[in-house]
Write a protein that holds these residues in place. Structure first.
Motif, mmCIF file in Angstrom:
data_model
loop_
_atom_site.group_PDB
_atom_site.id
_atom_site.type_symbol
_atom_site.label_atom_id
_atom_site.label_comp_id
_atom_site.label_asym_id
_atom_site.label_seq_id
_atom_site.Cartn_x
_atom_site.Cartn_y
_atom_site.Cartn_z
ATOM 1 N N ILE A 32 0.856 -1.190 0.000
ATOM 2 C CA ILE A 32 0.000 0.000 0.000
ATOM 3 C C ILE A 32 0.893 1.243 0.000
ATOM 4 N N ALA A 33 0.847 2.013 -1.078
ATOM 5 C CA ALA A 33 1.645 3.234 -1.172
ATOM 6 C C ALA A 33 0.856 4.468 -0.734
ATOM 7 N N LEU A 34 -0.459 4.408 -0.841
ATOM 8 C CA LEU A 34 -1.300 5.554 -0.485
ATOM 9 C C LEU A 34 -2.547 5.062 0.201
ATOM 10 N N ARG A 35 -2.866 5.683 1.314
ATOM 11 C CA ARG A 35 -4.120 5.432 2.030
ATOM 12 C C ARG A 35 -4.899 6.744 2.019
ATOM 13 N N CYS A 36 -6.085 6.744 1.395
ATOM 14 C CA CYS A 36 -6.865 7.980 1.321
ATOM 15 C C CYS A 36 -8.315 7.688 1.685
ATOM 16 N N GLN A 37 -9.132 8.746 1.783
ATOM 17 C CA GLN A 37 -10.469 8.605 2.345
ATOM 18 C C GLN A 37 -11.574 8.402 1.306
ATOM 19 N N HIS A 38 -11.362 8.840 0.070
ATOM 20 C CA HIS A 38 -12.448 8.850 -0.901
ATOM 21 C C HIS A 38 -12.018 8.201 -2.217
ATOM 22 N N HIS A 39 -12.959 7.485 -2.829
ATOM 23 C CA HIS A 39 -12.661 6.814 -4.085
ATOM 24 C C HIS A 39 -12.377 7.792 -5.221
ATOM 25 N N GLN A 40 -13.035 8.926 -5.230
ATOM 26 C CA GLN A 40 -12.778 9.894 -6.303
ATOM 27 C C GLN A 40 -11.335 10.381 -6.263
ATOM 28 N N SER A 41 -10.826 10.638 -5.064
ATOM 29 C CA SER A 41 -9.425 11.035 -4.929
ATOM 30 C C SER A 41 -8.504 9.908 -5.368
ATOM 31 N N ALA A 42 -8.850 8.684 -4.991
ATOM 32 C CA ALA A 42 -8.034 7.535 -5.376
ATOM 33 C C ALA A 42 -8.017 7.359 -6.890
#
Length: 300
Positions: A225-235
């Motif tokens: 996992i290189a990035l953990r974010c809160q929203h699918h749109q951002s991902a």
């Protein structure tokens, strides 16, 4: 204009007000309410005095509402309809006539899966019904449902208390999203390349694996996992600009497409994402909520 406390006004006066507004006549309103004409006139006089407005002016045989009456009629009708619903209990729910806001708990990734179809259905069947979607922590789900601050929740299968009812909604297969000109986008995605790549994980939690990581671990695999974010749109936007991969429900990938990304089958057999409806047992037989649950189920 004076500020009035609702406890200082006889609510029956608003029943008379609504009848006069509907009929345009004191005589016809009296007949509708099975009251005498003097009783209706007296009730109107009392309400005029309390609200400091004539409410209706006579034009020929008609009682014409004043601007203040026109301002009041919709809130009064909504309030009377709500009270009638409380008194009739299980008397039914009429979607086409309803004026109500339903409150749903949906995690951010599920809104795009559920809300478009639900709102299209409401526009056709219940145009007076509104929806509020919010995020409720899974630990607070039961207490929020019990407090009546929430009508319905949609989430993955959760351990819940006995007072919370649940029903399976749908199973959603997982897919992989990657940049259209990604080196891995030229053909089918292999398990080896999937595990070597770096990934985005969408989660509201600060730490811990995602649901797909539990499935991978059960199969003996691990991803980076290189990035953990809160929203699918951002991902998705990040995937479109990097070499990162995103694993997500197929329905969400297809609901929120981006021009510079492609979708590939997940190269390992994992259980689909199972979604469930949750509601409080006290609301089991509420006609409006029973109707809402049926429409959510049909719409998926």
């Amino acid at each position: 204009m004076q500020t009035l406390n609702i406890g200082s006004i006889d609510l029956n006066l608003f029943v008379v007000f609504e009848a006069i507004y509907r009929e345009g006549s004191i005589t016809r309103a009296a007949s509708l309410l099975s009251l005498s004409q003097p009783a209706v006139s007296h009730a109107l006089a009392r309400l005029r005095d309390r609200l400091e407005d004539p409410l209706f002016v006579r034009r020929g045989r008609d009682m014409v509402p004043t601007p203040r009456a026109r301002e009041l009629i919709m809130p009064v009708r909504e309030a009377l309809h709500g009270l009638q619903g409380c008194l009739t209990g299980m008397g039914g729910f009429e979607p086409g006539q309803a004026r109500r806001t339903f409150v749903l708990a949906l995690r951010s990734g599920l809104e795009a899966c559920v809300l478009p179809g639900l709102m299209r259905m409401l526009a056709d069947e219940a145009p007076g019904v509104d929806v509020q979607s919010l995020t409720v922590g899974r630990r607070e789900l039961a207490s929020t449902l019990a407090a009546g601050r929430l009508d319905l929740a949609i989430d993955v299968q959760l351990p819940v208390d006995a007072e919370i009812s649940q029903q399976h909604l749908m199973d959603v297969p997982l897919v992989v999203m990657l940049r259209a000109d990604h080196p891995l986008a030229t053909g089918p995605l292999t398990l080896e390349s999937y595990l070597v790549a770096r990934h985005v994980l969408v989660s509201s939690r600060r730490r811990g694996p995602g649901l797909e990581d539990f499935g991978l671990a059960q199969a003996g695999y691990h991803r980076q996992i290189a990035l953990r974010c809160q929203h699918h749109q951002s991902a998705m936007a990040t995937v479109g600009a990097t070499d990162l991969l995103l694993t997500l429900p197929r329905v969400l990938a297809e609901q929120l497409p981006l021009p510079n990304v492609v979708i590939r089958e997940l190269p390992v057999r994992l259980p689909p994402l199972s979604l469930y409806l949750y509601w409080h047992r006290d609301q089991e037989d509420d006609p409006a909520l029973r109707w809402l649950r049926s429409r959510v189920l049909v719409g998926q």
